[in-house]
Design a protein around this motif. Structure first.
Motif, short mmCIF file in Angstrom:
data_model
loop_
_atom_site.label_atom_id
_atom_site.label_comp_id
_atom_site.label_asym_id
_atom_site.label_seq_id
_atom_site.Cartn_x
_atom_site.Cartn_y
_atom_site.Cartn_z
N ASN A 147 -1.99 11.84 -8.23
CA ASN A 147 -1.56 11.38 -6.86
C ASN A 147 -2.62 10.81 -6.19
N GLY A 148 -2.35 9.71 -5.31
CA GLY A 148 -3.21 9.31 -4.30
C GLY A 148 -2.79 7.82 -3.81
N PRO A 149 -3.80 7.21 -3.09
CA PRO A 149 -3.43 6.01 -2.42
C PRO A 149 -3.43 4.99 -3.63
N ALA A 150 -2.65 3.99 -3.37
CA ALA A 150 -2.35 2.89 -4.57
C ALA A 150 -1.94 1.80 -3.98
N GLU B 189 0.90 -1.16 -0.10
CA GLU B 189 -0.04 0.18 0.10
C GLU B 189 0.85 1.23 0.05
N ILE B 190 0.82 2.02 -1.13
CA ILE B 190 1.67 3.20 -1.09
C ILE B 190 0.65 4.46 -1.50
N ASP B 191 1.51 5.76 -1.37
CA ASP B 191 0.80 6.89 -1.87
C ASP B 191 1.36 7.05 -3.23
N GLY B 192 0.62 6.70 -4.40
CA GLY B 192 1.19 6.80 -5.71
C GLY B 192 1.53 8.33 -6.07
N SER B 193 2.54 8.42 -6.92
CA SER B 193 2.79 9.75 -7.54
C SER B 193 2.60 9.77 -8.94
N ALA C 155 -8.18 3.41 -0.29
CA ALA C 155 -7.86 3.00 0.98
C ALA C 155 -8.92 2.11 1.49
N ASP D 44 3.62 5.97 -11.91
CA ASP D 44 4.50 5.76 -10.85
C ASP D 44 5.92 5.41 -11.13
N ARG E 261 -4.33 2.67 -8.88
CA ARG E 261 -4.81 3.29 -7.96
C ARG E 261 -6.04 2.57 -7.17
#
Length: 235
Positions: free
Chosen positions: A143-146, A131-135, A210, A184, A207
């Motif tokens: 950008n967002g949770p991914a 689980e990451i914060d995608g760029s 969460a 990303d 994406r």
């Protein structure tokens, strides 16, 4: 004593030379013209008769070939068939199996996210699910949770596996909402060829909200047309 000449009392002798010659020439010309016309008529009759004979011979010679051609194809065309039955292919020929190009490939029975599966000698598994914060890096990316998913493949066949044909898709939630790929920096999709006995990993970033990760479905197709591996579970 006056002497009277006999020349004045003799009747004039008829002269037919100039009048007879034209009449004889005219008859001669007419005879020649009649002969030429007769010869022309004979030649015309002979030519027309020859054309009629040639046409008749051509029609007679073409009939047997047409009959032979239709007779050669008639057994399969006139063979009795059962209503509703598919026509059989002629002996010695391969019957093509209809293929629907719009039909999706079959899917393997789902396995857990931490399990492995095998398709045509190629073993697949999810080496890592993060689980990451995608760029975002490209236009349209946000950008967002991914989720960053690392797919591992092992080539157990005796031929190279074209990794460019590998397809990875992710769905989330009960409605199986497709997850959008995210450009990303950490992604590294499959590329190149995988030799027999070797392993390779591809990294994909998608994406996924969460609050909608309780039902994740990851589908991996190792090659076009092959059965698709399915991994499901909660993250």
């Amino acid at each position: 004593m006056t002497t009277t000449s006999d020349h004045s009392s003799r009747p004039a002798e008829p002269v037919d030379g100039p009048a007879v010659v034209p009449s004889r020439r005219r008859r001669l010309v007419l005879a020649v013209v009649a002969a030429v016309v007769a010869v022309a008529l004979v030649v015309l009759v002979v030519v027309l008769s020859g054309r009629d004979d040639a046409a008749g011979d051509g029609a007679a010679s073409s009939t047997p070939s047409a009959t032979t051609s239709s007779g050669a194809s008639s057994p399969s065309a006139s063979a009795p068939t059962t209503p509703g039955a598919e026509p059989s292919a002629p002996a010695g020929s391969a019957q093509a199996v209809p293929v629907d190009g719009n039909e999706p490939p079959p899917q393997r029975p789902p396995v857990a996210l931490d399990a492995g599966d095998d398709v045509d000698g190629v073993t697949g598994s999810l080496a890592l699910v993060e689980e990451i914060d995608g760029s975002a890096q490209g236009p349209g990316n946000i950008n967002g949770p991914a989720l960053r998913i690392t797919v591992r493949l092992v080539n157990g066949t005796d031929a190279d596996l074209a990794l460019s044909g590998v397809a990875v898709s992710v769905f989330h939630g009960a409605d199986r909402t497709p997850a959008s790929p995210l450009e990303d920096r950490s992604q590294s999709p499959f590329a190149g060829d995988l030799p027999p006995g070797d392993a390779a990993e591809g990294v994909y970033v998608l994406r996924v909200p969460a609050d909608d990760r309780d039902d994740i479905r990851v589908e991996v197709g190792v090659r076009p047309g092959a059965a698709v591996m399915v991994f499901t579970g909660a993250v």
